[in-house]
Design a protein around this motif. Structure first.
Motif, PDB file in Angstrom:
ATOM      1  N   UNK A 196      32.188  75.382 -37.554  1.00 51.39           N
ATOM      2  CA  UNK A 196      31.510  75.305 -36.073  1.00 51.39           C
ATOM      3  C   UNK A 196      31.056  73.796 -36.310  1.00 51.39           C
ATOM      4  N   UNK A 197      31.829  73.315 -35.414  1.00 57.86           N
ATOM      5  CA  UNK A 197      31.396  71.887 -34.671  1.00 57.86           C
ATOM      6  C   UNK A 197      31.364  71.465 -32.997  1.00 57.86           C
ATOM      7  N   UNK A 245      24.929  87.101 -33.496  1.00 58.65           N
ATOM      8  CA  UNK A 245      25.575  87.968 -34.196  1.00 58.65           C
ATOM      9  C   UNK A 245      26.584  86.683 -34.759  1.00 58.65           C
ATOM     10  N   UNK A 246      26.389  85.558 -33.722  1.00 58.26           N
ATOM     11  CA  UNK A 246      27.727  84.719 -33.353  1.00 58.26           C
ATOM     12  C   UNK A 246      27.464  84.307 -34.917  1.00 58.26           C
ATOM     13  N   UNK A 247      25.946  84.136 -36.387  1.00 57.57           N
ATOM     14  CA  UNK A 247      26.209  83.533 -36.685  1.00 57.57           C
ATOM     15  C   UNK A 247      27.305  83.994 -38.104  1.00 57.57           C
ATOM     16  N   UNK A 248      27.770  85.017 -38.207  1.00 55.20           N
ATOM     17  CA  UNK A 248      28.578  85.415 -39.189  1.00 55.20           C
ATOM     18  C   UNK A 248      30.078  84.207 -39.192  1.00 55.20           C
ATOM     19  N   UNK A 249      30.051  83.563 -37.905  1.00 49.59           N
ATOM     20  CA  UNK A 249      31.088  82.458 -37.401  1.00 49.59           C
ATOM     21  C   UNK A 249      31.350  81.772 -38.191  1.00 49.59           C
ATOM     22  N   UNK A 308      34.821  70.433 -22.923  1.00 45.92           N
ATOM     23  CA  UNK A 308      35.072  69.989 -23.882  1.00 45.92           C
ATOM     24  C   UNK A 308      36.148  69.129 -23.773  1.00 45.92           C
ATOM     25  N   UNK A 309      36.298  68.148 -25.122  1.00 42.69           N
ATOM     26  CA  UNK A 309      37.973  67.477 -25.380  1.00 42.69           C
ATOM     27  C   UNK A 309      38.157  67.428 -26.880  1.00 42.69           C
ATOM     28  N   UNK A 310      39.522  66.117 -27.422  1.00 36.66           N
ATOM     29  CA  UNK A 310      39.770  66.016 -28.661  1.00 36.66           C
ATOM     30  C   UNK A 310      38.893  65.397 -29.335  1.00 36.66           C
ATOM     31  N   UNK A 311      37.679  65.617 -29.787  1.00 31.65           N
ATOM     32  CA  UNK A 311      37.211  64.781 -30.356  1.00 31.65           C
ATOM     33  C   UNK A 311      37.527  64.968 -31.592  1.00 31.65           C
ATOM     34  N   UNK A 312      37.440  63.376 -32.051  1.00 29.50           N
ATOM     35  CA  UNK A 312      37.797  63.580 -33.654  1.00 29.50           C
ATOM     36  C   UNK A 312      37.278  64.251 -34.542  1.00 29.50           C
ATOM     37  N   UNK A 313      35.897  64.183 -34.063  1.00 31.27           N
ATOM     38  CA  UNK A 313      35.276  64.321 -35.716  1.00 31.27           C
ATOM     39  C   UNK A 313      34.640  65.523 -35.377  1.00 31.27           C
ATOM     40  N   UNK A 314      34.958  67.128 -34.655  1.00 30.28           N
ATOM     41  CA  UNK A 314      34.883  67.872 -33.570  1.00 30.28           C
ATOM     42  C   UNK A 314      35.961  68.561 -34.388  1.00 30.28           C
ATOM     43  N   UNK A 315      36.604  67.946 -35.190  1.00 32.01           N
ATOM     44  CA  UNK A 315      38.242  69.186 -36.135  1.00 32.01           C
ATOM     45  C   UNK A 315      38.280  69.998 -36.737  1.00 32.01           C
ATOM     46  N   UNK A 323      38.289  82.130 -35.388  1.00 32.89           N
ATOM     47  CA  UNK A 323      37.157  82.561 -35.561  1.00 32.89           C
ATOM     48  C   UNK A 323      35.540  81.194 -35.290  1.00 32.89           C
ATOM     49  N   UNK A 324      36.339  79.605 -35.741  1.00 36.22           N
ATOM     50  CA  UNK A 324      35.607  77.980 -35.578  1.00 36.22           C
ATOM     51  C   UNK A 324      35.595  77.832 -34.240  1.00 36.22           C
ATOM     52  N   UNK A 325      36.416  78.289 -32.992  1.00 32.15           N
ATOM     53  CA  UNK A 325      35.904  77.979 -31.747  1.00 32.15           C
ATOM     54  C   UNK A 325      34.954  78.599 -30.856  1.00 32.15           C
ATOM     55  N   UNK A 326      35.072  79.950 -31.787  1.00 28.20           N
ATOM     56  CA  UNK A 326      34.207  80.599 -31.034  1.00 28.20           C
ATOM     57  C   UNK A 326      32.570  80.280 -31.498  1.00 28.20           C
ATOM     58  N   UNK A 327      32.461  79.888 -33.050  1.00 26.95           N
ATOM     59  CA  UNK A 327      31.116  79.765 -33.866  1.00 26.95           C
ATOM     60  C   UNK A 327      31.114  78.010 -32.519  1.00 26.95           C
ATOM     61  N   UNK A 328      32.110  77.610 -32.323  1.00 28.25           N
ATOM     62  CA  UNK A 328      31.946  76.452 -31.956  1.00 28.25           C
ATOM     63  C   UNK A 328      31.222  76.628 -30.742  1.00 28.25           C
ATOM     64  N   UNK A 329      31.323  77.337 -29.623  1.00 26.76           N
ATOM     65  CA  UNK A 329      31.225  77.905 -28.266  1.00 26.76           C
ATOM     66  C   UNK A 329      30.064  78.462 -28.756  1.00 26.76           C
ATOM     67  N   UNK A 330      29.716  78.943 -29.281  1.00 25.76           N
ATOM     68  CA  UNK A 330      28.420  79.896 -29.579  1.00 25.76           C
ATOM     69  C   UNK A 330      26.991  78.883 -29.397  1.00 25.76           C
ATOM     70  N   UNK A 331      27.472  78.252 -30.579  1.00 23.79           N
ATOM     71  CA  UNK A 331      26.907  76.933 -31.491  1.00 23.79           C
ATOM     72  C   UNK A 331      25.950  76.242 -29.937  1.00 23.79           C
TER      73      UNK A 331
END
Length: 304
Positions: free
Chosen positions: A256-257, A298-302, A244-251, A215-223
């Motif tokens: 959603x980040x 609709x993605x706001x529910x994430x 995308x990459x392994x950004x520590x601040x987005x973990x 859910x968090x991945x989908x929310x991040x992608x949606x944002x």
């Protein structure tokens, strides 16, 4: 090192509210509304009431008051994260512009615009020029129950000809070599924190990435998609602007980040633009529109 907590949470009343803390309420205290929500109320029998009234109070049946309405749910909290700060200047442009100052100025402008909509509460990981470890930034968002986390940057690349905005989400593998280099640079920010602050090892990063919910991945992608959509007609974008990459601040596993690169200090034109308050206001306006798109869809529910 104990994580830094934001000095203030901004509400739509345009007041700076202290960070959440426990409240010690005297028995004779009435609590009123704070940040747009009813936080509590209490009624205490007065010791100055007539004796007959006090006797009646003890002998009469006690009835619960009628419920006449419900408090409105709190508005979603958007956590803005101006990159770098303090002894970590971030990228330094050709004209000597510090990324940390550009990020803070843009975040303050975005906070102003978000509050002006009346739809959100806003908090900043920092509202002054001081250093915060990467883990501390994530912890703040989690402690405040943020619905969305937006990290704001204007980093540097090896290729000074590259310019334009872009947006990044978390993944273990990088979408391209340029993004991988950018993530390594960002994740090395904790070196400014001294020996007490250490970045996560590659193995720990893999474990953390596996904990991020779908859910968090989908929310991040949606944002991220909302940012690209909002920027297209206002701000120049990189080719393939969602990366995308392994950004520590987005973990964060629950929030959603996204990390938004508003441009690059390594490019003279981007640096010159980001030095201008008018351009930063335009970038902030596009980001505000992206936040509106995110929560309106609709993605706001994430968002939690």
């Amino acid at each position: 090192m104990a994580p830094h907590r934001p000095d203030h949470v901004w509400s739509d009343t345009h007041l700076l509210l202290p960070a959440p803390q426990s409240l010690s309420v005297p028995r004779r205290t009435f609590l009123t509304t704070a940040a747009g929500g009813l936080v509590g109320a209490g009624i205490v029998a007065s010791s100055l009431a007539p004796a007959s009234a006090r006797t009646a109070h003890h002998t009469a049946a006690v009835h619960a008051p009628a419920v006449v309405g419900r408090a409105q749910p709190p508005k979603p909290l958007v956590m803005l994260d101006p990159g770098h700060g303090g002894k970590d200047p971030g990228a330094i442009g050709f004209s000597g512009t510090y990324e940390k100052h550009v990020a803070e100025a843009a975040a303050q402008e975005l906070a102003r615009q978000l509050l002006a909509t009346g739809r959100y509460r806003v908090a900043l990981t920092r509202s002054s020029d001081h250093f915060i470890p990467l883990d501390g930034r994530v912890d703040m968002a989690q402690q405040h129950g943020a619905s969305l986390f937006v990290s704001m940057h204007a980093d540097a690349l090896h290729n000074a000809s590259v310019r334009g905005a872009s947006v990044y989400t978390h993944a273990h593998g990088a979408s391209d070599s340029q993004t991988a280099d950018l993530a390594r640079t960002e994740n090395s920010a904790d070196r400014f924190g001294g020996p007490m602050v250490h970045g996560a090892s590659p193995e720990v990063q893999r474990i953390l990435a596996s904990l991020v919910t779908e859910e968090t991945r989908k929310g991040s992608s949606h944002m991220a998609q909302a940012v690209v959509s909002a920027f297209q007609s206002r701000v120049q974008l990189l080719t393939h602007p969602h990366r995308h990459a392994a950004f520590a601040v987005l973990k964060s596993a629950q929030i959603p980040s996204v990390l938004v690169e508003m441009g690059f200090m390594s490019n003279r034109l981007d640096e010159a633009a980001l030095r201008q308050a008018g351009h930063r206001a335009m970038v902030a306006g596009a980001m505000c529109h992206a936040v509106n798109l995110y929560f309106a869809s609709a993605g706001a529910g994430l968002a939690g």
